[in-house]
Design a protein around this motif. Structure first.
Motif, PDB file in Angstrom:
ATOM      1  N   PHE A  21      53.053  65.527  46.521  1.00 40.19           N
ATOM      2  CA  PHE A  21      52.258  66.471  47.318  1.00 40.19           C
ATOM      3  C   PHE A  21      51.821  67.653  46.395  1.00 40.19           C
ATOM      4  CE2 PHE A  21      56.740  67.469  47.825  1.00 40.19           C
ATOM      5  CZ  PHE A  21      56.878  68.546  47.596  1.00 40.19           C
ATOM      6  N   LEU A  22      50.912  68.591  47.044  1.00 37.23           N
ATOM      7  CA  LEU A  22      50.656  69.796  46.607  1.00 37.23           C
ATOM      8  C   LEU A  22      51.092  70.831  47.047  1.00 37.23           C
ATOM      9  CD1 LEU A  22      46.841  69.246  46.067  1.00 37.23           C
ATOM     10  CD2 LEU A  22      48.292  68.887  44.357  1.00 37.23           C
ATOM     11  N   SER A  23      51.642  71.928  46.313  1.00 36.00           N
ATOM     12  CA  SER A  23      52.410  73.042  46.751  1.00 36.00           C
ATOM     13  C   SER A  23      51.617  74.097  46.000  1.00 36.00           C
ATOM     14  CB  SER A  23      53.829  72.930  47.055  1.00 36.00           C
ATOM     15  OG  SER A  23      54.368  74.149  47.479  1.00 36.00           O
ATOM     16  N   GLY A  24      51.283  75.064  46.337  1.00 32.24           N
ATOM     17  CA  GLY A  24      50.545  76.161  45.655  1.00 32.24           C
ATOM     18  C   GLY A  24      49.859  75.975  44.469  1.00 32.24           C
ATOM     19  N   ARG A  27      50.957  70.050  41.774  1.00 27.01           N
ATOM     20  CA  ARG A  27      51.278  68.803  42.340  1.00 27.01           C
ATOM     21  C   ARG A  27      52.760  68.585  41.903  1.00 27.01           C
ATOM     22  NH1 ARG A  27      47.551  63.456  41.823  1.00 27.01           N
ATOM     23  NH2 ARG A  27      48.701  62.379  43.463  1.00 27.01           N
ATOM     24  N   ARG A  28      53.476  68.041  43.141  1.00 23.94           N
ATOM     25  CA  ARG A  28      55.183  68.145  43.021  1.00 23.94           C
ATOM     26  C   ARG A  28      55.289  66.463  43.410  1.00 23.94           C
ATOM     27  NH1 ARG A  28      57.889  72.511  45.811  1.00 23.94           N
ATOM     28  NH2 ARG A  28      59.650  71.609  44.809  1.00 23.94           N
ATOM     29  N   SER A  35      63.615  66.573  49.881  1.00 23.26           N
ATOM     30  CA  SER A  35      62.356  67.029  50.343  1.00 23.26           C
ATOM     31  C   SER A  35      62.478  67.570  51.723  1.00 23.26           C
ATOM     32  CB  SER A  35      61.481  66.169  50.541  1.00 23.26           C
ATOM     33  OG  SER A  35      61.018  65.570  48.954  1.00 23.26           O
ATOM     34  N   VAL A  38      60.901  71.192  52.560  1.00 20.06           N
ATOM     35  CA  VAL A  38      59.390  71.187  52.143  1.00 20.06           C
ATOM     36  C   VAL A  38      58.768  71.354  53.490  1.00 20.06           C
ATOM     37  CG1 VAL A  38      57.582  70.547  51.276  1.00 20.06           C
ATOM     38  CG2 VAL A  38      59.819  70.173  50.080  1.00 20.06           C
ATOM     39  N   SER A  39      58.019  72.531  53.990  1.00 15.82           N
ATOM     40  CA  SER A  39      57.090  72.304  55.157  1.00 15.82           C
ATOM     41  C   SER A  39      55.851  71.880  54.940  1.00 15.82           C
ATOM     42  CB  SER A  39      56.918  73.978  55.704  1.00 15.82           C
ATOM     43  OG  SER A  39      58.050  74.594  55.718  1.00 15.82           O
ATOM     44  N   PHE A  40      55.802  70.262  55.052  1.00 13.16           N
ATOM     45  CA  PHE A  40      54.871  69.709  54.862  1.00 13.16           C
ATOM     46  C   PHE A  40      53.580  69.984  55.662  1.00 13.16           C
ATOM     47  CE2 PHE A  40      57.900  66.965  52.982  1.00 13.16           C
ATOM     48  CZ  PHE A  40      57.537  66.723  51.971  1.00 13.16           C
ATOM     49  N   VAL A  43      51.537  72.299  53.270  1.00  9.51           N
ATOM     50  CA  VAL A  43      51.190  72.061  51.857  1.00  9.51           C
ATOM     51  C   VAL A  43      49.598  71.881  52.021  1.00  9.51           C
ATOM     52  CG1 VAL A  43      53.238  71.534  51.119  1.00  9.51           C
ATOM     53  CG2 VAL A  43      51.926  69.630  52.013  1.00  9.51           C
ATOM     54  N   GLU A  44      48.886  71.827  50.951  1.00  8.85           N
ATOM     55  CA  GLU A  44      47.574  71.686  50.844  1.00  8.85           C
ATOM     56  C   GLU A  44      47.357  70.131  50.903  1.00  8.85           C
ATOM     57  OE1 GLU A  44      48.164  73.488  47.524  1.00  8.85           O
ATOM     58  OE2 GLU A  44      49.190  74.779  48.992  1.00  8.85           O
TER      59      GLU A  44
END
Length: 78
Positions: A21-24, A27-28, A35, A38-40, A43-44
């Motif tokens: 996923f992308l965060s900020g 890519r992570r 996980s 993580v507030s999915f 995320v973008e």
């Protein structure tokens, strides 16, 4: 909570799947067991939603009370 899931499913099951996923803007890739925090919904998206007319699917936005924001979806089937 992670400890309880780890006991229930075993560490192997939680490490068997990875989330990409992308965060900020970065890519992570994390194992499922790492996980949980993580507030999915925040995320973008990895790729843009398709909004074309006459495409199979039903993309749009819905208001999520728990996220207190609109959440995009690509299809009701997902």
């Amino acid at each position: 909570m992670v400890e309880a899931l780890s006991r229930a499913y075993g560490d192997e099951a939680l490490a068997a799947f990875e989330l990409d996923f992308l965060s900020g803007g970065e890519r992570r890739r994390l194992p499922l067991g790492a996980s949980w925090q993580v507030s999915f919904e925040a995320v973008e998206p990895v790729r843009p939603f398709r909004w074309d007319k006459d495409t199979p699917g039903f993309a749009g936005w819905y208001y999520s009370v728990t996220a207190r924001d609109h959440v995009g979806y690509e299809s009701w089937l997902e």
